[in-house]
Design a protein around this motif. Structure first.
Motif, PDB file in Angstrom:
ATOM      1  N   GLY A   1       1.017  -1.429  -0.072  1.00 39.15           N
ATOM      2  CA  GLY A   1      -0.004  -0.038   0.130  1.00 39.15           C
ATOM      3  C   GLY A   1       0.777   1.490   0.120  1.00 39.15           C
ATOM      4  O   GLY A   1       2.121   1.495  -0.978  1.00 39.15           O
ATOM      5  N   SER A   2       0.186   2.403   0.667  1.00 37.55           N
ATOM      6  CA  SER A   2       0.997   2.961   1.353  1.00 37.55           C
ATOM      7  C   SER A   2       2.280   3.280   2.154  1.00 37.55           C
ATOM      8  O   SER A   2       2.927   4.124   2.005  1.00 37.55           O
ATOM      9  N   ASP A   3       2.827   2.452   2.344  1.00 36.06           N
ATOM     10  CA  ASP A   3       3.970   2.651   3.529  1.00 36.06           C
ATOM     11  C   ASP A   3       5.629   2.473   2.207  1.00 36.06           C
ATOM     12  O   ASP A   3       5.818   1.314   1.662  1.00 36.06           O
ATOM     13  N   LYS A   4       5.725   4.452   1.688  1.00 34.28           N
ATOM     14  CA  LYS A   4       6.985   4.029   1.120  1.00 34.28           C
ATOM     15  C   LYS A   4       8.113   3.759   2.054  1.00 34.28           C
ATOM     16  O   LYS A   4       9.030   3.233   0.853  1.00 34.28           O
ATOM     17  N   ILE A   5       8.375   3.608   3.320  1.00 37.11           N
ATOM     18  CA  ILE A   5       9.824   2.587   4.141  1.00 37.11           C
ATOM     19  C   ILE A   5       9.556   1.350   3.114  1.00 37.11           C
ATOM     20  O   ILE A   5      10.893   1.262   2.279  1.00 37.11           O
ATOM     21  N   ARG A   6       8.614   1.046   3.724  1.00 34.96           N
ATOM     22  CA  ARG A   6       8.887  -0.735   3.290  1.00 34.96           C
ATOM     23  C   ARG A   6       8.950  -0.831   1.756  1.00 34.96           C
ATOM     24  O   ARG A   6       9.216  -1.632   1.156  1.00 34.96           O
ATOM     25  N   LEU A   7       8.640   0.389   1.166  1.00 33.04           N
ATOM     26  CA  LEU A   7       8.285  -0.320  -0.339  1.00 33.04           C
ATOM     27  C   LEU A   7       9.769   0.077  -1.321  1.00 33.04           C
ATOM     28  O   LEU A   7      10.255  -0.887  -2.073  1.00 33.04           O
ATOM     29  N   ASN A   8      10.629   0.678  -0.599  1.00 39.79           N
ATOM     30  CA  ASN A   8      11.664   1.039  -1.055  1.00 39.79           C
ATOM     31  C   ASN A   8      12.368   0.322  -0.864  1.00 39.79           C
ATOM     32  O   ASN A   8      13.304   0.359  -1.802  1.00 39.79           O
ATOM     33  N   LYS A   9      12.440  -0.514   0.218  1.00 44.34           N
ATOM     34  CA  LYS A   9      13.088  -1.451   0.615  1.00 44.34           C
ATOM     35  C   LYS A   9      13.430  -2.723  -0.203  1.00 44.34           C
ATOM     36  O   LYS A   9      13.509  -3.471  -0.889  1.00 44.34           O
ATOM     37  N   MET A  10      11.952  -3.124  -0.143  1.00 43.40           N
ATOM     38  CA  MET A  10      11.634  -4.767  -1.282  1.00 43.40           C
ATOM     39  C   MET A  10      11.968  -4.307  -2.777  1.00 43.40           C
ATOM     40  O   MET A  10      12.622  -4.545  -3.425  1.00 43.40           O
ATOM     41  N   VAL A  11      11.493  -2.778  -3.575  1.00 43.26           N
ATOM     42  CA  VAL A  11      12.143  -2.383  -4.234  1.00 43.26           C
ATOM     43  C   VAL A  11      13.479  -2.336  -4.114  1.00 43.26           C
ATOM     44  O   VAL A  11      13.817  -3.199  -5.403  1.00 43.26           O
ATOM     45  N   ASN A  12      14.906  -1.984  -3.528  1.00 45.55           N
ATOM     46  CA  ASN A  12      15.727  -2.445  -3.720  1.00 45.55           C
ATOM     47  C   ASN A  12      16.299  -4.045  -3.571  1.00 45.55           C
ATOM     48  O   ASN A  12      17.070  -4.350  -4.474  1.00 45.55           O
ATOM     49  N   GLU A  13      15.858  -4.150  -2.969  1.00 47.44           N
ATOM     50  CA  GLU A  13      16.274  -5.864  -3.320  1.00 47.44           C
ATOM     51  C   GLU A  13      15.895  -5.857  -4.213  1.00 47.44           C
ATOM     52  O   GLU A  13      16.345  -6.717  -4.279  1.00 47.44           O
ATOM     53  N   GLN A  14      14.582  -6.033  -5.216  1.00 41.33           N
ATOM     54  CA  GLN A  14      13.981  -6.781  -6.021  1.00 41.33           C
ATOM     55  C   GLN A  14      15.768  -6.242  -6.964  1.00 41.33           C
ATOM     56  O   GLN A  14      15.961  -6.620  -7.908  1.00 41.33           O
ATOM     57  N   ILE A  15      16.124  -4.736  -6.961  1.00 44.58           N
ATOM     58  CA  ILE A  15      16.992  -5.077  -7.830  1.00 44.58           C
ATOM     59  C   ILE A  15      18.343  -5.642  -7.996  1.00 44.58           C
ATOM     60  O   ILE A  15      18.859  -6.115  -9.194  1.00 44.58           O
ATOM     61  N   GLU A  16      18.584  -5.412  -6.033  1.00 47.19           N
ATOM     62  CA  GLU A  16      19.593  -6.087  -6.091  1.00 47.19           C
ATOM     63  C   GLU A  16      19.582  -7.517  -6.932  1.00 47.19           C
ATOM     64  O   GLU A  16      20.793  -8.281  -7.469  1.00 47.19           O
TER      65      GLU A  16
END
Length: 266
Positions: A182-197
């Protein structure tokens, strides 16, 4: 079908093959819908079983078609491949028990509007990509003939297989997970960075290997007649590096239903 065959294949006599392939679009849509249901239920094991089984059987079916029919066996092989995929996706999808729910007309309208908007944007993006590739192949046919389009298709097929396998192997569960955040930007940012890595850890060794062993890959998957596509394959593999990096970011807009931004990106 005749004008389409003349434009794309420079041979109006091959219109029968285009007619045979035409239902593949409809069958692919049915298969994709069933695969979406299976993926939405997080049954990743079933997804793997469907893909492995259907691909192996499609490969076994294509061999005699190519041996006995040659170029004429391409269209039946494509039809057989999607037919097998549809069959196995239906067998696994019918095992899923979908509970019956009662919705008001207003709820159905609201949900349908979002789904139709998102679906239309995704469809337009895929359609634009298909039209652009069709135009490119048609221009190659006009300039270099069927040999040229064969070289291009061989290089493109290997590079697309590489990109799709990397994205599907690591991203099958990615979109449902970021949709839940949803709108949890901190969790979203972490998950996107992990996926890119994760994408880069898997993709970079494959990219370097393909750049180094492109001639061997073309000979292994095709034949020495396709060695003229070595440089093209290398450039296309390099071109997929930005795609692999930004693919997880683009799915964020899908998860947040920001269809206009996603369409502009596509």
């Amino acid at each position: 079908a005749v004008p389409l065959a003349e434009w794309s294949l420079a041979d109006p006599k091959r219109s029968s093959e285009i007619i045979l392939i035409a239902p593949v679009v409809f069958l692919t849509t049915l298969s994709t819908g069933q695969m979406a249901l299976i993926l939405g239920m997080r049954r990743l094991g079933d997804i793997a079983r469907i893909q492995i089984t259907s691909h192996i059987l499609a490969f076994l079916a294509a061999i005699p078609l190519y041996i006995f029919l040659g170029e004429r066996g391409v269209a039946p092989a494509i039809f057989a491949m999607i037919g097998l995929s549809l069959t196995f996706s239906w067998l696994f999808a019918r095992r899923i028990e979908i509970p019956k729910v009662s919705l008001s007309i207003g709820e159905v309208t609201a949900e349908s509007r979002q789904l139709l908007t998102l679906g239309a944007v995704l469809m337009l993006g895929i359609l634009m990509q298909a039209i652009s590739m069709f135009a490119v192949r048609s221009m190659i046919v006009d300039t270099f003939g069927m040999i040229g389009v064969g070289q291009f298709t061989a290089a493109y097929a290997l590079s697309v297989i590489f990109a799709t396998q990397v994205s599907s192997a690591t991203g099958a569960d990615y979109l449902p997970r970021i949709s839940e955040i949803g709108s949890d930007k901190i969790r979203l940012n972490k998950m996107v960075n992990e996926q890119i890595e994760m994408f880069l850890l898997i993709a970079l060794p494959a990219i370097v290997s393909t750049l180094a062993f492109a001639p061997l890959a073309l000979q292994l998957f095709f034949s020495s007649a396709f060695l003229g596509a070595v440089d093209l394959l290398r450039w296309q593999i390099l071109g997929f590096l930005p795609y692999i990096m930004f693919y997880p970011l683009s799915l964020v807009f899908v998860a947040r239903n920001e269809t206009r931004t996603y369409f502009i990106i596509q």
